[in-house]
Design a protein around this motif. Structure first.
Motif, PDB file in Angstrom:
ATOM      1  N   LEU A  12      30.378 -14.908  40.597  1.00 57.04           N
ATOM      2  CA  LEU A  12      29.163 -15.073  41.384  1.00 57.04           C
ATOM      3  C   LEU A  12      28.094 -14.085  40.930  1.00 57.04           C
ATOM      4  CD1 LEU A  12      28.544 -16.867  43.932  1.00 57.04           C
ATOM      5  CD2 LEU A  12      28.801 -14.767  45.268  1.00 57.04           C
ATOM      6  N   VAL A  13      28.519 -12.829  40.811  1.00 60.90           N
ATOM      7  CA  VAL A  13      27.598 -11.782  40.387  1.00 60.90           C
ATOM      8  C   VAL A  13      27.067 -12.074  38.984  1.00 60.90           C
ATOM      9  CG1 VAL A  13      27.491  -9.364  39.690  1.00 60.90           C
ATOM     10  CG2 VAL A  13      28.530  -9.977  41.880  1.00 60.90           C
ATOM     11  N   GLU A  14      27.960 -12.542  38.139  1.00 61.66           N
ATOM     12  CA  GLU A  14      27.559 -12.829  36.762  1.00 61.66           C
ATOM     13  C   GLU A  14      26.509 -13.945  36.720  1.00 61.66           C
ATOM     14  OE1 GLU A  14      29.767 -13.778  32.495  1.00 61.66           O
ATOM     15  OE2 GLU A  14      30.943 -13.299  34.288  1.00 61.66           O
ATOM     16  N   ARG A  15      26.748 -14.983  37.499  1.00 61.03           N
ATOM     17  CA  ARG A  15      25.779 -16.085  37.539  1.00 61.03           C
ATOM     18  C   ARG A  15      24.417 -15.591  38.003  1.00 61.03           C
ATOM     19  NH1 ARG A  15      30.014 -19.088  39.614  1.00 61.03           N
ATOM     20  NH2 ARG A  15      29.148 -19.216  41.708  1.00 61.03           N
ATOM     21  N   PHE A  16      24.430 -14.686  38.991  1.00 56.87           N
ATOM     22  CA  PHE A  16      23.159 -14.141  39.446  1.00 56.87           C
ATOM     23  C   PHE A  16      22.444 -13.399  38.322  1.00 56.87           C
ATOM     24  CE2 PHE A  16      20.929 -10.286  40.864  1.00 56.87           C
ATOM     25  CZ  PHE A  16      19.816 -10.894  41.428  1.00 56.87           C
TER      26      PHE A  16
END
Lengths: 161, 161
Positions: free
Chosen positions: B144-148
């Motif tokens: 999730l963090v990476e996608r952000f």
DNA sequence: CCCAGTCTTCAGAAATTTCTGAACGTTCGC
DNA sequence: GCGAACGTTCAGAAATTTCTGAAGACTGGG
């Protein structure tokens, strides 16, 4: 599975309560929640809780109110019993993450007011980054919860004892 | 953008601090964090903070320690200054969500011990569901963090003033 | 080596939170 | 309706947290 006694169950419950306190939950609310989780009864009354936790009726009343407000337990009407029963909600955990939206929302609103209150500069950059991050999180949580539900319902019962 | 003064900035900062307290953060740590976010300086010293927040050096020392432990600020060496400077970390927010892993980990361990401590029955079902939900969350957060990060770097600068 | 400036630590004061116990409602059986 | 069983509320006691101010430690310049 290990053969264990009532003492182990109590210890494990208190241990979970402690971890929840560490995560920011209030002491008595955490103990009450743990009691619900660890009970093999489907529902508990305020009196049950007071006995289980060894605290006054007043404390229990407050704790129940808090845990109910979090959306983790609900009133449950039991035929043939005058006392008020409470039980964990089926979707307690996923609901909790919707409720946390309102908390993040408060933070986000404050950040947005901050963005308006500062001129161009380092503060502006920090605040907009923070706003974007939490906005992204807020948007993604429902889909995340949904994927979990789907995955688990697909495997329903597989690992039950 | 609205034209605003220093008073608005302070008010917005205190307002954010309040929201963070609502989210479970400690009062002084929240005020310190807000001060960092809202400052147009790149770094602040303990003295700067004490003045900005109107509290004692002792309080500031404690607050800085907490915010630093959360991984939100770091020491920053400024040439020509004897005083110790602190600045927000670049990836403060995404890092925060990794640190929160350890908190959830504590809860999860307690739940796992609970699963071992109870026999088959309603409690077993509740505990395994809880375990599965938080395990899923824990696994999904990094992606999730990476996608952000990807999404934001793709848009870098678009909305800067 | 000593001093001034800066930060940290810590004991205790102050504020806040949490728990209790007693008084007060409510509900239901009789 | 009365009484008994339960639950809730609330004032105050107890425990805990938070903040301060003073004392101490570290650092670099003189």
């Amino acid at each position: 599975m290990t053969v264990t006694g009532e003492t182990d169950r109590r210890e494990a419950a208190e241990s979970l309560a402690l971890a929840l306190v560490g995560a920011g939950m209030q002491r008595m609310a955490a103990r009450a929640l743990a009691a619900f989780l660890f009970s093999d009864k489907e529902s508990l009354t305020a009196g049950d809780l007071a006995e289980e936790l060894g605290v006054s009726a007043g404390s229990v009343s407050g704790a129940i109110k808090m845990v109910a407000q979090m959306g983790l337990i609900e009133r449950s009407f039991v035929a043939g019993s005058r006392r008020e029963h409470f039980r964990m909600r089926d979707n307690a955990w996923t609901t909790l993450y919707s409720r946390q939206h309102s908390i993040i929302d408060d933070v986000l609103s404050a950040v947005e007011r901050g963005v308006d209150a500062v001129g161009a500069g380092p503060a502006y950059g920090r605040l907009t980054y923070m706003r974007d991050f939490y906005t992204y999180l807020l948007n993604e949580v429902p889909a995340l919860v949904e994927r979990f539900e789907e995955q688990r319902s697909g495997r329903r019962g597989e690992s039950r004892p």
